[in-house]
Design an enzyme around this catalytic site. Structure first.
Site, PDB file in Angstrom:
ATOM      1  N   PHE A 152       0.801  -1.229   0.000  1.00 51.62           N
ATOM      2  CA  PHE A 152       0.000   0.000   0.000  1.00 51.62           C
ATOM      3  C   PHE A 152       0.832   1.277   0.000  1.00 51.62           C
ATOM      4  O   PHE A 152       0.286   2.373  -0.139  1.00 51.62           O
ATOM      5  CB  PHE A 152      -0.946   0.016   1.217  1.00 51.62           C
ATOM      6  CG  PHE A 152      -0.247  -0.008   2.544  1.00 51.62           C
ATOM      7  CD1 PHE A 152       0.220   1.170   3.125  1.00 51.62           C
ATOM      8  CD2 PHE A 152      -0.064  -1.202   3.225  1.00 51.62           C
ATOM      9  CE1 PHE A 152       0.866   1.150   4.356  1.00 51.62           C
ATOM     10  CE2 PHE A 152       0.577  -1.230   4.456  1.00 51.62           C
ATOM     11  CZ  PHE A 152       1.045  -0.050   5.017  1.00 51.62           C
TER      12      PHE A 152
ATOM     13  N   HIS B 178      -4.074  11.728  11.030  1.00 52.53           N
ATOM     14  CA  HIS B 178      -2.947  10.968  11.568  1.00 52.53           C
ATOM     15  C   HIS B 178      -2.581  11.603  12.896  1.00 52.53           C
ATOM     16  O   HIS B 178      -2.581  12.828  13.021  1.00 52.53           O
ATOM     17  CB  HIS B 178      -1.727  11.043  10.632  1.00 52.53           C
ATOM     18  CG  HIS B 178      -0.455  10.657  11.324  1.00 52.53           C
ATOM     19  ND1 HIS B 178      -0.063   9.348  11.472  1.00 52.53           N
ATOM     20  CD2 HIS B 178       0.485  11.409  11.957  1.00 52.53           C
ATOM     21  CE1 HIS B 178       1.076   9.319  12.155  1.00 52.53           C
ATOM     22  NE2 HIS B 178       1.429  10.554  12.457  1.00 52.53           N
TER      23      HIS B 178
END
Length: 139
Positions: free
Chosen positions: A58, A117
């Protein structure tokens, strides 16, 4: 004890208009926003930030996503700031693991584009703050 953490409001959250909502939740939690910058992530900073994922399937898509539009980088301060923000954020997978009432639980749709995040440790926070805000790096 006051702690610092780096938060990124990712391009999907910016594009969907959630910056104000997310910043409001941070402030209502009682965390102090000590630095804030709207920018498009340079490739070198993104690669350094996500270096632990290099080589994983990914990784290329992650770099493309995080550099693909404006994001908000912020430094938060407060008691247990790292854990406090991670609680606000919710589980990494917005559908499977994030509960309602969290940022990801309320607004997230998929695991990779998961809105925010937050640093996961004091060491990560200091490394990430030094990447995104070099003038705030710990001595």
């Amino acid at each position: 004890m006051t702690e610092r953490t780096l938060v990124l409001i990712k391009p999907d959250a910016v594009a969907r208009g959630y910056v104000g909502e997310i910043l409001g939740r941070i402030e209502r939690k009682g965390l102090t926003i000590s630095a804030l910058d709207l920018r498009t992530a340079p490739g070198d900073i993104a690669a350094a930030h996500y270096a632990e994922h290099e080589g994983r399937p990914f990784y290329p898509g992650l770099l493309e996503f995080i550099t693909g539009g404006p994001l908000v980088a912020a430094v938060l301060e407060g008691p247990r700031a790292i854990a406090a923000f991670r609680q606000l954020a919710g589980g990494t997978d917005p559908v499977e693991k994030a509960v309602p009432g969290t940022i990801r639980g309320d607004f997230g749709l998929e695991a990779q584009e998961n809105l925010v995040h937050g640093s996961d440790s004091v060491e990560s926070a200091e490394r990430e703050i030094a990447l995104w805000f070099p003038h705030l790096a710990a001595n």
